[in-house]
Scaffold this motif. Structure first.
Motif, PDB file in Angstrom:
ATOM      1  N   UNK A   1       2.052 -17.567  -6.809  1.00 11.88           N
ATOM      2  CA  UNK A   1       3.049 -16.702  -7.744  1.00 11.88           C
ATOM      3  C   UNK A   1       2.487 -15.367  -7.837  1.00 11.88           C
ATOM      4  N   UNK A   2       3.417 -14.325  -8.067  1.00  8.12           N
ATOM      5  CA  UNK A   2       3.148 -12.912  -8.292  1.00  8.12           C
ATOM      6  C   UNK A   2       3.813 -12.644  -9.654  1.00  8.12           C
ATOM      7  N   UNK A   3       3.465 -11.909 -10.507  1.00  9.97           N
ATOM      8  CA  UNK A   3       4.095 -11.517 -11.626  1.00  9.97           C
ATOM      9  C   UNK A   3       5.301 -10.474 -11.351  1.00  9.97           C
ATOM     10  N   UNK A   4       6.070 -10.199 -12.386  1.00 11.87           N
ATOM     11  CA  UNK A   4       7.051  -8.957 -12.165  1.00 11.87           C
ATOM     12  C   UNK A   4       6.429  -7.658 -11.845  1.00 11.87           C
ATOM     13  N   UNK A   5       6.942  -6.560 -11.386  1.00  6.39           N
ATOM     14  CA  UNK A   5       6.609  -5.241 -10.748  1.00  6.39           C
ATOM     15  C   UNK A   5       6.548  -4.569 -11.960  1.00  6.39           C
ATOM     16  N   UNK A   6       5.944  -3.492 -11.789  1.00  3.93           N
ATOM     17  CA  UNK A   6       5.821  -2.542 -12.930  1.00  3.93           C
ATOM     18  C   UNK A   6       6.758  -1.249 -12.431  1.00  3.93           C
ATOM     19  N   UNK A   7       6.443  -0.135 -13.276  1.00  3.96           N
ATOM     20  CA  UNK A   7       7.266   0.960 -12.899  1.00  3.96           C
ATOM     21  C   UNK A   7       6.851   1.807 -11.703  1.00  3.96           C
ATOM     22  N   UNK A   8       5.961   1.263 -10.812  1.00  2.00           N
ATOM     23  CA  UNK A   8       5.352   1.812  -9.464  1.00  2.00           C
ATOM     24  C   UNK A   8       5.419   0.776  -8.465  1.00  2.00           C
ATOM     25  N   UNK A   9       5.874   1.359  -7.204  1.00  2.53           N
ATOM     26  CA  UNK A   9       5.787   0.414  -6.082  1.00  2.53           C
ATOM     27  C   UNK A   9       4.339   0.079  -5.708  1.00  2.53           C
ATOM     28  N   UNK A  10       3.832  -0.995  -5.747  1.00  4.80           N
ATOM     29  CA  UNK A  10       2.660  -1.697  -5.570  1.00  4.80           C
ATOM     30  C   UNK A  10       2.391  -2.068  -4.199  1.00  4.80           C
ATOM     31  N   UNK A  11       1.202  -1.457  -3.665  1.00  4.02           N
ATOM     32  CA  UNK A  11       0.837  -2.043  -2.388  1.00  4.02           C
ATOM     33  C   UNK A  11      -0.393  -2.765  -2.387  1.00  4.02           C
ATOM     34  N   UNK A  12      -0.410  -4.019  -2.456  1.00  2.00           N
ATOM     35  CA  UNK A  12      -1.473  -4.894  -2.655  1.00  2.00           C
ATOM     36  C   UNK A  12      -2.107  -5.300  -1.473  1.00  2.00           C
ATOM     37  N   UNK A  13      -3.467  -4.999  -1.434  1.00  2.00           N
ATOM     38  CA  UNK A  13      -4.359  -5.736  -0.268  1.00  2.00           C
ATOM     39  C   UNK A  13      -4.090  -7.084  -0.213  1.00  2.00           C
ATOM     40  N   UNK A  14      -3.816  -7.486   1.247  1.00  2.00           N
ATOM     41  CA  UNK A  14      -3.510  -8.994   1.280  1.00  2.00           C
ATOM     42  C   UNK A  14      -3.853  -9.246   2.633  1.00  2.00           C
ATOM     43  N   UNK A  15      -4.104 -10.801   2.916  1.00  2.00           N
ATOM     44  CA  UNK A  15      -4.434 -11.492   4.083  1.00  2.00           C
ATOM     45  C   UNK A  15      -3.424 -12.288   4.642  1.00  2.00           C
ATOM     46  N   UNK A  16      -2.915 -12.202   5.672  1.00  2.00           N
ATOM     47  CA  UNK A  16      -1.787 -13.103   6.215  1.00  2.00           C
ATOM     48  C   UNK A  16      -2.451 -14.052   7.305  1.00  2.00           C
ATOM     49  N   UNK A  17      -1.953 -15.119   7.563  1.00  2.00           N
ATOM     50  CA  UNK A  17      -2.416 -15.928   8.746  1.00  2.00           C
ATOM     51  C   UNK A  17      -0.884 -16.416   9.388  1.00  2.00           C
ATOM     52  N   UNK A  18      -0.915 -16.766  10.664  1.00  2.00           N
ATOM     53  CA  UNK A  18       0.203 -17.021  11.251  1.00  2.00           C
ATOM     54  C   UNK A  18      -0.013 -18.310  12.142  1.00  2.00           C
ATOM     55  N   UNK A  19       0.985 -19.232  11.977  1.00  2.00           N
ATOM     56  CA  UNK A  19       0.813 -20.554  12.524  1.00  2.00           C
ATOM     57  C   UNK A  19       1.399 -20.486  13.994  1.00  2.00           C
ATOM     58  N   UNK A  20       1.428 -21.678  14.794  1.00  2.00           N
ATOM     59  CA  UNK A  20       1.798 -21.524  16.070  1.00  2.00           C
ATOM     60  C   UNK A  20       3.352 -21.226  16.197  1.00  2.00           C
ATOM     61  N   UNK A  21       4.007 -21.408  15.372  1.00  2.00           N
ATOM     62  CA  UNK A  21       5.592 -21.346  15.416  1.00  2.00           C
ATOM     63  C   UNK A  21       5.956 -19.847  14.984  1.00  2.00           C
ATOM     64  N   UNK A  22       4.841 -18.923  14.723  1.00  2.00           N
ATOM     65  CA  UNK A  22       4.808 -17.474  14.330  1.00  2.00           C
ATOM     66  C   UNK A  22       5.405 -17.251  12.923  1.00  2.00           C
ATOM     67  N   UNK A  23       5.215 -18.259  12.103  1.00  2.00           N
ATOM     68  CA  UNK A  23       5.450 -18.166  10.531  1.00  2.00           C
ATOM     69  C   UNK A  23       4.329 -17.538   9.840  1.00  2.00           C
TER      70      UNK A  23
END
Length: 396
Positions: A330-352
């Motif tokens: 879950x992520x809480x509601x956004x602030x008055x500024x556009x937020x660019x959060x450092x993140x890590x994604x993974x991708x499964x064999x179906x490309x999701x």
């Protein structure tokens, strides 16, 4: 003072950014460069009907009985005669198909006795022959203007016998770091000093994205030193300073630059991190004043400086690719500024893709920036997001 929205800041930068001069270079120096003109072939490829297999060149209508082997044709050493009824020619991959032949039989589908060849299998007339111009013809466009050249592109340019190409010049970028607390990598560090990671970061970012970095050093927090460093900014397309753009007593670079001719388009953007970024014109040079925290400076580069560099090089895409991923928390509601959060994604064999930003987002932290492979974008005043929802990410 209201903060400028991110889209408006980017629009301002792109409206002032234009493709720079072009130059002619050898294809051996072309990797990573951007074409400023279409590349047309200087020849037809293949220039003759060529065998696609090792085997025998024959007349399709002769298949059914033994054929007399008359000679052979090699790549670079072709047979200059013609094929008559009842004859076969030993042929190798890439060799010209002789006059009279209309089919090539791969050697695995033949049997041989004395000088007689028997065809055991043939699917159709004309098989295993590369037609004249099957790949491309003389004056065909091999690559269009705006293509960023890869090794694959170099191969087709070379095959078209094109030795020189027209590309956009690499943008030159002057880098100035500021701060009494900064020491170069490898220095002996005292308790009130830190290693300057911003200069190595921006040197690498500029090289990685087709530019030429020019390091003009680190300015101490004094008017004289800042002025001395600024005087070195010459013959570049972009000038980026890092640090000193906030409102502290020692954040002086913006005022010094104004006195030296800086015209500010905007200062402070509704984004997190990276709010205190400055953009303007410094004597005809694009100026980016970046915040001192490396993560903030990096995110400002991704959103603003990279699009400017790309447009200067004639690229149609203005930044890193955008994609979507499924939240795993879950992520809480956004602030008055556009937020660019450092993140890590993974991708499964179906490309999701599945993404997580469930760690500290402090702009002072470098390890999280190093570990991240994307930025999770949260719009201004975004509604809370639940695990399983689709979110937008920037692939960095």
């Amino acid at each position: 003072m209201a903060l400028l929205p991110v889209p408006e800041a980017l629009e301002t930068i792109l409206n002032r950014s234009h493709p720079i001069e072009t130059e002619i270079i050898s294809i051996h120096d072309a990797l990573g460069r951007v074409l400023a003109d279409d590349v047309r072939s200087q020849l037809t490829q293949p220039p003759f009907a060529a065998s696609a297999m090792d085997g025998y060149a024959v007349r399709f209508d002769d298949i059914g009985g033994p054929l007399t082997l008359i000679d052979e044709s090699q790549a670079g050493k072709s047979f200059d005669g013609s094929l008559s009824n009842g004859e076969a020619l030993r042929i190798f991959t890439g060799a010209p198909v002789p006059v009279g032949a209309d089919t090539v039989i791969m050697q695995e589908n033949t049997s041989f006795e004395g000088n007689q060849v028997t065809i055991n299998e043939c699917r159709a007339k004309g098989i295993n022959i590369r037609k004249i111009g099957e790949d491309f013809k003389k004056d065909d466009i091999l690559l269009k203007k705006g293509v960023k050249i890869t090794a694959r592109h170099i191969a087709v340019i070379a095959a078209g016998n094109v030795e020189k190409i027209c590309v956009y010049r690499k943008p030159k970028v002057a880098i100035l770091s500021t701060g009494d607390e900064l020491l170069d990598v490898g220095s002996e560090i005292s308790p009130d000093k830190i290693v300057n990671s911003n200069v190595p970061l921006f040197m690498a970012l500029i090289k990685e994205n087709g530019g030429i970095p020019v390091n003009i050093g680190t300015a101490r927090d004094t008017l004289d030193d800042v002025k001395a460093k600024i005087s070195k900014v010459k013959d570049v397309d972009i000038f980026v300073s890092i640090g000193g753009v906030s409102v502290g007593d020692y954040d002086i670079i913006k005022d010094v630059l104004k006195d030296a001719g800086l015209k500010v388009d905007f200062w402070k953007v509704a984004m997190q991190p990276g709010k205190p970024i400055v953009y303007g014109d410094f004597k005809g040079i694009h100026y980016f004043g970046m915040p001192g925290n490396p993560s903030s400076a990096y995110i400002c580069f991704v959103n603003f400086m990279l699009p400017a560099m790309n447009k200067m090089q004639g690229l149609g895409e203005y930044g890193y690719p955008i994609s979507h991923a499924i939240l795993d928390h879950d992520i809480k509601e956004g602030s008055g500024r556009m937020n660019f959060m450092r993140a890590i994604y993974t991708e499964n064999q179906d490309g999701i893709k599945t993404v997580s930003a469930n760690f500290s987002q402090s702009s002072a932290l470098l390890k999280t920036m190093s570990d991240a492979n994307c930025l999770l974008i949260r719009d201004v005043k975004a509604l809370p997001a639940k695990a399983g929802e689709l979110v937008k990410i920037v692939l960095i």
